[in-house]
Design a protein around this motif. Structure first.
Motif, short mmCIF file in Angstrom:
data_model
loop_
_atom_site.label_atom_id
_atom_site.label_comp_id
_atom_site.label_asym_id
_atom_site.label_seq_id
_atom_site.Cartn_x
_atom_site.Cartn_y
_atom_site.Cartn_z
N VAL A 136 9.22 73.51 6.73
CA VAL A 136 10.24 72.46 6.79
C VAL A 136 9.66 71.09 6.46
CG1 VAL A 136 11.56 73.75 8.53
CG2 VAL A 136 9.89 72.02 9.26
N TYR A 137 10.57 70.19 6.09
CA TYR A 137 10.18 68.78 5.91
C TYR A 137 11.30 67.88 6.40
CZ TYR A 137 13.27 68.01 1.86
OH TYR A 137 14.37 67.86 1.04
N GLY A 138 10.94 66.67 6.79
CA GLY A 138 11.91 65.65 7.15
C GLY A 138 11.38 64.29 6.77
N PHE A 139 12.12 63.55 5.96
CA PHE A 139 11.68 62.24 5.47
C PHE A 139 12.68 61.17 5.88
CE2 PHE A 139 9.56 64.56 1.67
CZ PHE A 139 8.47 64.90 2.47
N GLY A 140 12.18 60.09 6.46
CA GLY A 140 13.03 59.00 6.92
C GLY A 140 13.16 57.89 5.89
N GLY A 141 14.07 56.97 6.19
CA GLY A 141 14.31 55.84 5.30
C GLY A 141 15.38 56.16 4.27
N ARG A 142 16.11 55.13 3.84
CA ARG A 142 17.13 55.33 2.82
C ARG A 142 16.45 55.63 1.48
NH1 ARG A 142 19.86 51.31 1.23
NH2 ARG A 142 21.71 52.52 0.61
N VAL A 143 16.94 56.62 0.77
CA VAL A 143 16.33 57.04 -0.50
C VAL A 143 16.21 55.88 -1.49
CG1 VAL A 143 16.57 58.57 -2.49
CG2 VAL A 143 17.03 59.44 -0.19
N PRO A 144 17.21 55.00 -1.63
CA PRO A 144 17.05 53.89 -2.58
C PRO A 144 15.89 52.95 -2.23
CG PRO A 144 19.36 54.15 -2.01
CD PRO A 144 18.58 55.02 -1.06
N ASP B 141 8.42 54.40 -5.68
CA ASP B 141 8.36 55.41 -6.75
C ASP B 141 7.34 56.49 -6.42
OD1 ASP B 141 10.26 54.02 -8.15
OD2 ASP B 141 8.84 53.03 -9.50
N ALA B 142 6.20 56.09 -5.85
CA ALA B 142 5.16 57.07 -5.52
C ALA B 142 5.65 58.05 -4.46
CB ALA B 142 3.89 56.36 -5.05
N PHE B 143 6.32 57.54 -3.43
CA PHE B 143 6.81 58.46 -2.40
C PHE B 143 7.93 59.34 -2.94
CE2 PHE B 143 9.56 59.75 1.10
CZ PHE B 143 8.63 60.46 1.86
N ALA B 144 8.77 58.79 -3.78
CA ALA B 144 9.84 59.59 -4.39
C ALA B 144 9.26 60.75 -5.19
CB ALA B 144 10.73 58.71 -5.26
N ASP B 145 8.15 60.51 -5.87
CA ASP B 145 7.49 61.59 -6.61
C ASP B 145 7.00 62.68 -5.66
OD1 ASP B 145 7.91 60.26 -8.99
OD2 ASP B 145 5.89 59.40 -9.10
N THR C 271 10.56 49.88 0.24
CA THR C 271 10.63 48.60 -0.47
C THR C 271 11.19 47.51 0.44
OG1 THR C 271 12.83 49.18 -1.34
CG2 THR C 271 10.90 49.70 -2.72
N THR C 272 12.03 47.90 1.40
CA THR C 272 12.59 46.94 2.36
C THR C 272 11.69 46.73 3.57
OG1 THR C 272 13.82 48.78 3.31
CG2 THR C 272 14.97 47.39 1.70
N HIS C 273 10.81 47.69 3.84
CA HIS C 273 9.88 47.61 4.97
C HIS C 273 8.51 48.12 4.50
CE1 HIS C 273 13.81 47.70 7.00
NE2 HIS C 273 13.22 47.05 7.98
N PRO C 274 7.76 47.27 3.80
CA PRO C 274 6.50 47.72 3.19
C PRO C 274 5.45 48.20 4.19
CG PRO C 274 6.78 45.34 2.99
CD PRO C 274 8.08 45.88 3.45
N ASN C 275 5.59 47.82 5.46
CA ASN C 275 4.66 48.30 6.49
C ASN C 275 5.20 49.50 7.25
OD1 ASN C 275 2.71 46.26 6.01
ND2 ASN C 275 3.95 44.81 7.18
N GLY C 276 6.31 50.07 6.78
CA GLY C 276 6.94 51.17 7.50
C GLY C 276 7.81 50.65 8.63
N LYS C 277 8.40 51.56 9.40
CA LYS C 277 9.29 51.16 10.49
C LYS C 277 8.82 51.64 11.86
CE LYS C 277 13.61 50.63 10.25
NZ LYS C 277 15.08 50.83 10.20
N LEU C 278 8.00 52.68 11.90
CA LEU C 278 7.55 53.21 13.18
C LEU C 278 6.36 52.40 13.70
CD1 LEU C 278 7.79 57.03 12.43
CD2 LEU C 278 9.49 55.54 13.51
N GLU D 225 -1.47 61.63 0.43
CA GLU D 225 -2.46 60.58 0.18
C GLU D 225 -2.81 60.49 -1.29
OE1 GLU D 225 -4.91 60.16 4.38
OE2 GLU D 225 -5.72 61.47 2.83
N ALA D 226 -2.97 61.64 -1.93
CA ALA D 226 -3.34 61.64 -3.36
C ALA D 226 -2.22 61.05 -4.20
CB ALA D 226 -3.65 63.07 -3.80
N THR D 227 -0.98 61.39 -3.90
CA THR D 227 0.15 60.87 -4.69
C THR D 227 0.33 59.38 -4.47
OG1 THR D 227 1.27 63.01 -4.52
CG2 THR D 227 2.61 61.12 -5.16
N LEU D 228 0.21 58.92 -3.23
CA LEU D 228 0.44 57.51 -2.92
C LEU D 228 -0.67 56.62 -3.45
CD1 LEU D 228 1.78 57.87 0.72
CD2 LEU D 228 3.11 57.40 -1.34
N SER D 229 -1.85 57.17 -3.63
CA SER D 229 -2.98 56.36 -4.10
C SER D 229 -3.15 56.44 -5.62
CB SER D 229 -4.28 56.81 -3.44
OG SER D 229 -4.61 58.16 -3.79
#
Length: 284
Positions: free
Chosen positions: A166-174, A178-182, A219-226, A279-283
């Protein structure tokens, strides 16, 4: 009291309060006038849970301070060597829709804010169809059912399944980068979506079935929300001890101490292969 005794007393106190927290949700679904230090509107249930845990945990021998996502500053108690950080009611917005929520606990042997190197124990309570409590102490993750305020061990050495499901991803998709969307587009081809709007419920799905939970930088919270102190470090430690991995996108959630009590961070927890891919995708 010894360190082990203090940790056990904290766990017993949280488990003992769990039925009261659950019952208190009736009639406390309204929003209060104030906001918590993260700028989020507080429910009456948030305030009740915070005040109950503060009173009971600071009454314990050995607990020097109490800190909560719901209050600005650390609260001083009696003399002691241990410091407790709580998210008293994680996912409290789910009270309105009657979905799962929980409580997150971190016990530290250094004044707060403190990093993963100072974490001596962690736990979370899940208020689902059953009330369960997952604890981490001395490297072992244990799941118990909480009945009438007492823990009854169900799984003594909990670990993530080898095969993620399973997976669960938070935050509004828009607002995803781009890296996380990939990364998300790859994962969604492999795993089943399970997302309920309360971190604890989603993380427990991952711990049960294997997979990945993420609340990324937006993009609206560059430091995340948690919050690193109240959510990232305790949950990262539990998942790592269960054989998984955690990251803030670059390194383990336990590797970077928070500079501020309410510091935010991206959070990724789950099977090690999925965290390494993140980590590999985001970097890249």
């Amino acid at each position: 009291m010894s360190g082990a005794d203090v940790v056990e007393a904290v766990f017993e106190t949280v488990a003992g309060a769990a039925p009261e927290i659950r019952e208190s949700l009736v009639g406390r679904r309204r929003y209060e006038a104030g906001e918590n230090p993260s700028g989020e509107q507080q429910l009456a249930a948030d305030v009740y849970a915070d005040e109950l845990f503060e009173e009971r945990l600071l009454a314990l021998d050995g607990v020097a301070t109490y800190a909560s996502e719901e209050r600005e500053d650390v609260v001083e108690g009696a003399d002691g060597d241990y410091h407790v950080a709580l998210d008293p009611l994680d996912g409290s917005s789910n009270v309105k829709s009657n979905n799962a929520m929980g409580t997150i606990v971190g016990v530290f042997d250094a004044p707060l804010p403190a990093g993963g190197e100072s974490l001596v124990a962690a736990a979370y309570v899940l208020y689902g169809p059953l009330t369960t409590m997952v604890t981490l102490r001395e490297g072992t993750v244990t799941e118990s059912v909480v009945h009438e305020g007492e823990r009854h061990v169900g799984t003594a050495d909990r670990s993530l399944p080898d095969e993620p499901t399973v997976y669960g991803f938070g935050g509004r998709v828009p607002a995803w980068t781009d890296a996380f969307a990939d990364y998300a587009s790859e994962v969604e081809q492999e795993l089943k979506l399970r997302y309920g709007g309360a971190m604890i419920g989603d993380v427990n799905q991952v711990l049960t079935y294997g997979g990945v939970f993420a609340y990324p930088a937006l993009t609206t919270h560059p430091n995340g929300k948690l919050r690193r102190q109240f959510e990232g470090i305790p949950i990262g430690a539990i998942v790592e001890a269960a054989g998984g991995a955690s990251t803030d996108g670059e390194r383990s959630l336990l590797a970077t101490p928070p500079e501020d009590l309410h510091e935010r961070t991206p959070v990724f927890v789950g099977n090690r292969s999925l965290i390494e891919r993140a980590e590999a995708t985001l970097s890249a």
